[in-house]
Enzyme design. Structure first.
Site, PDB file in Angstrom:
ATOM      1  N   TYR A 329       0.845  -1.189   0.000  1.00 40.81           N
ATOM      2  CA  TYR A 329       0.000   0.000   0.000  1.00 40.81           C
ATOM      3  C   TYR A 329       0.884   1.243   0.000  1.00 40.81           C
ATOM      4  O   TYR A 329       1.736   1.411   0.868  1.00 40.81           O
ATOM      5  CB  TYR A 329      -0.892  -0.017   1.234  1.00 40.81           C
ATOM      6  CG  TYR A 329      -2.025   0.999   1.280  1.00 40.81           C
ATOM      7  CD1 TYR A 329      -2.188   1.980   0.309  1.00 40.81           C
ATOM      8  CD2 TYR A 329      -2.960   0.969   2.304  1.00 40.81           C
ATOM      9  CE1 TYR A 329      -3.224   2.886   0.357  1.00 40.81           C
ATOM     10  CE2 TYR A 329      -4.013   1.872   2.369  1.00 40.81           C
ATOM     11  CZ  TYR A 329      -4.135   2.835   1.401  1.00 40.81           C
ATOM     12  OH  TYR A 329      -5.172   3.743   1.467  1.00 40.81           O
ATOM     13  N   CYS A 330       0.706   2.122  -1.009  1.00 35.37           N
ATOM     14  CA  CYS A 330       1.406   3.410  -1.078  1.00 35.37           C
ATOM     15  C   CYS A 330       2.918   3.199  -0.996  1.00 35.37           C
ATOM     16  O   CYS A 330       3.486   2.482  -1.812  1.00 35.37           O
ATOM     17  CB  CYS A 330       0.881   4.332   0.023  1.00 35.37           C
ATOM     18  SG  CYS A 330       1.451   6.041  -0.086  1.00 35.37           S
ATOM     19  N   LEU A 331       3.582   3.763  -0.009  1.00 39.08           N
ATOM     20  CA  LEU A 331       5.022   3.578   0.143  1.00 39.08           C
ATOM     21  C   LEU A 331       5.356   2.104   0.337  1.00 39.08           C
ATOM     22  O   LEU A 331       6.406   1.629  -0.113  1.00 39.08           O
ATOM     23  CB  LEU A 331       5.531   4.411   1.318  1.00 39.08           C
ATOM     24  CG  LEU A 331       6.994   4.282   1.711  1.00 39.08           C
ATOM     25  CD1 LEU A 331       7.911   4.518   0.530  1.00 39.08           C
ATOM     26  CD2 LEU A 331       7.327   5.243   2.847  1.00 39.08           C
ATOM     27  N   GLY A 333       3.876  -0.224  -1.183  1.00 38.90           N
ATOM     28  CA  GLY A 333       3.870  -0.749  -2.536  1.00 38.90           C
ATOM     29  C   GLY A 333       5.155  -0.423  -3.270  1.00 38.90           C
ATOM     30  O   GLY A 333       5.677  -1.238  -4.043  1.00 38.90           O
TER      31      GLY A 333
END
Length: 594
Positions: A329-331, A333
């Site tokens: 998720y986000c960072l 990812g």
């Protein structure tokens, strides 16, 4: 909780009103005194702070003189809109409202309270503000001759000032506040000033978005049952208790961002992605990152990568399965993609599918956050981080909030300090306020190599743990879900990152933004999503050809990930494998506060 703005109307007590106004003024003087002391103490730091915004604004101002035609056109448009407003107001005052020119409907939610429409004065004030806002926003876009960086910074600063000067942000120009003062005999002013003093701590104003005492980890939020089965310096690994007798053979490991905490995916039972994924028959593991302090100042990006690999090893020990499905998720990812490229270079193929929630891999167009990310600004930030060895998560949160100031700053300012209301309990805002620190070395590496130099998208530009990495070598099947209104990871930029992979990629675009578009429970289906089986060259072409589905993307992902977990095994109980139970979820790292 008490909501002073919603008290029933009653007769005003002049004596009590005067007493409360006087008390509020005394509290305001206390705040000003504290503010001036804090400002004087920070004067030396201010001399060393980043001045790129003021420089950009100065360049913009000079640039206006070089474009007199644009200024003249904006002046004419402002004159016409103001003249129309005065015609409308005059006609209403003399009872000829039917002859007044039509005025545009007010759709701005800041002015939705009926009090704004009840007075001629406030109507003129409001419409004049909107006209002037349009005028200045038009001039802010007069940037021919400026660099792209300066143009964006100047426009951001002008828009921020426009938002700050809105009449609803001041007690003497907000009719809703006037009404509340009369209804409460000024109690709202006293309560508001006390809220202001309470929120001004350590020389900084930290606006409370929610009641931080209304939630407790493990009781109201982060409640999905599970155990801590592995722990090292950087993470605790949570294994969740199964709710089905059979589970998919391949476990799922979630790699959340270490900006804020993991339980955005496990807020409450009704909106917990973790709980839902467990109920679908997945063995779910979650990384809970440490909240770093000065002792972690030298932790780098590759340390986080090695920690993620250690978590994969722990999943194998806990389940006996080497193969697994990853979610980032986000960072988290961004880290997941870098890790996949590293594993590929090492010949490690244990990850059979990878899912990316709102993840930037190509940082060429980082979106609105780019206004804070120039060489000068990053250098200034590095100097500040060097003092303590970390970046205070609240400072980062302030930067993100400034990108949506009306929603995330000024609406709370009005509610808490002018209307005198208590903050309402809201799980998402509790999570948003439960910030984490960033280790200095890691954050500097991330900002420079990802945002400034866009190295992750370039072959062999980054070397992690002695191994050059290239995202174009990743042939792991990937599922990218981005969100249409995301201002942190713009979906067109995440689309560019998805196209870097060599393997099959499914790209899904959800409605709403960075958080709400992801935390979109399957049972509610509040927001839909777009799907397109073809990964077109251009993001807009992809969307044009996409099909809208009025369901949460969770359903689509579940069908997709099931194809990589077709076999079933008996449900796995935490602690039944080679890893002992170290404690109950949500663990200890998540409880660490700033």
């Amino acid at each position: 909780m008490q909501n002073l703005a919603q008290k029933p109307t009653h007769s005003t007590d002049p004596v009590l009103l005067q007493t409360n106004v006087t008390t509020a003024l005394l509290l305001w003087q206390q705040f000003i005194a504290r503010f001036l002391v804090a400002t004087s103490q920070k004067s030396q730091d201010a001399q060393q702070s980043d001045n790129s915004f003021s420089t950009a604004l100065t360049k913009w101002g000079v640039n206006l003189f070089l474009h007199p035609n644009a200024v003249m056109q904006a002046n004419m448009e402002l004159f016409q809109t103001q003249a129309k407003l005065w015609q409308h107001t005059t006609a209403r005052l003399f009872g000829f409202g039917h002859l007044s020119p039509d005025m545009p409907a007010i759709t701005d939610k800041r002015f939705k309270h009926p009090a704004w429409q009840e007075h001629h004065f406030t109507e003129v004030l409001l419409q004049s503000y909107l006209n002037l806002s349009t005028y200045w926003r038009t001039l802010a876009q007069t940037a021919n001759g400026l660099s792209e960086e300066d143009a964006k910074k100047a426009e951001f600063l002008i828009n921020s000032m426009i938002d700050a000067l809105a009449p609803n942000n001041y007690s003497h120009t907000n009719p809703q506040v006037w009404q509340t003062i009369l209804e409460t005999n000024g109690e709202n002013l006293v309560k508001g000033m006390r809220n202001l003093l309470d929120d001004f701590q350590d020389g900084q104003l930290r606006i409370r978005m929610t009641d931080m005492k209304a939630f407790e980890l493990g009781r109201d939020i982060a409640t999905t049952p599970g155990k801590v089965v592995f722990k090292n310096e950087l993470l605790e690994l949570l294994q969740y208790t199964p709710t089905t007798t059979k589970v998919r053979q391949r476990p799922v490991l979630i790699v959340p961002p270490w900006i804020n905490k993991y339980y955005i995916l496990d807020l409450r039972e009704k909106n917990s992605f973790v709980k839902w994924a467990v109920d679908q028959g997945n063995t779910v593991f979650m990384i809970s990152w440490v909240n770093p302090d000065s002792q972690h100042r030298d932790l780098n990006f590759e340390d986080y990568m090695q920690a993620a690999i250690a978590a994969m090893d722990a999943v194998e020990a806990a389940t006996g399965e080497r193969d697994l499905n990853l979610i980032g998720y986000c960072l988290g990812g961004t880290l997941t993609a870098a890790t996949l490229a590293h594993l590929k270079a090492k010949g490690d193929d244990r990850v059979k599918s990878a899912t990316f929630f709102t993840t930037l891999l190509d940082f060429a167009e980082p979106g609105e956050i780019g206004v804070f990310l120039s060489e000068q600004q990053v250098g200034s930030l590095e100097k500040r981080m060097d003092k303590n060895g970390y970046l205070d998560g609240k400072d980062m949160g302030t930067a993100f909030n400034m990108l949506r100031a009306n929603d995330l700053i000024w609406s709370f300012f009005v509610n808490l300090y002018l209307l005198g209301n208590d903050p309402m309990p809201f799980d998402l805002l509790y999570w948003n306020s439960d910030s984490t620190r960033m280790p200095a070395a890691m954050h500097s590496y991330y900002l420079r190599n990802m945002y400034l130099n866009n190295c992750l998208s370039q072959a062999n530009c980054l070397t992690l743990s002695g191994t050059p990495i290239d995202l174009r070598t990743i042939d792991t099947p990937a599922y990218f879900v981005s969100t249409h209104d995301d201002h942190i990871a713009p979906w067109r930029s995440t689309y560019a990152g998805a196209k870097l992979f060599a393997g099959p990629v499914r790209f899904v675009l959800g409605q709403s933004g960075h958080i709400a578009g992801i935390v979109n429970p399957a049972a509610a289906n509040k927001y839909g999503h777009w799907i397109n089986e073809t990964l077109d060259e251009n993001a807009d072409d992809w969307l044009f050809d996409a099909t809208k589905v009025d369901l949460s993307w969770w359903h689509d992902w579940n069908r997709w990930v099931a194809t990589f977990s077709s076999e079933e095994v008996d449900a796995r109980i935490p602690g039944a494998g080679k890893l002992e139970v170290l404690g109950d979820a949500p663990g200890t790292y998540v409880r660490q506060k700033i």
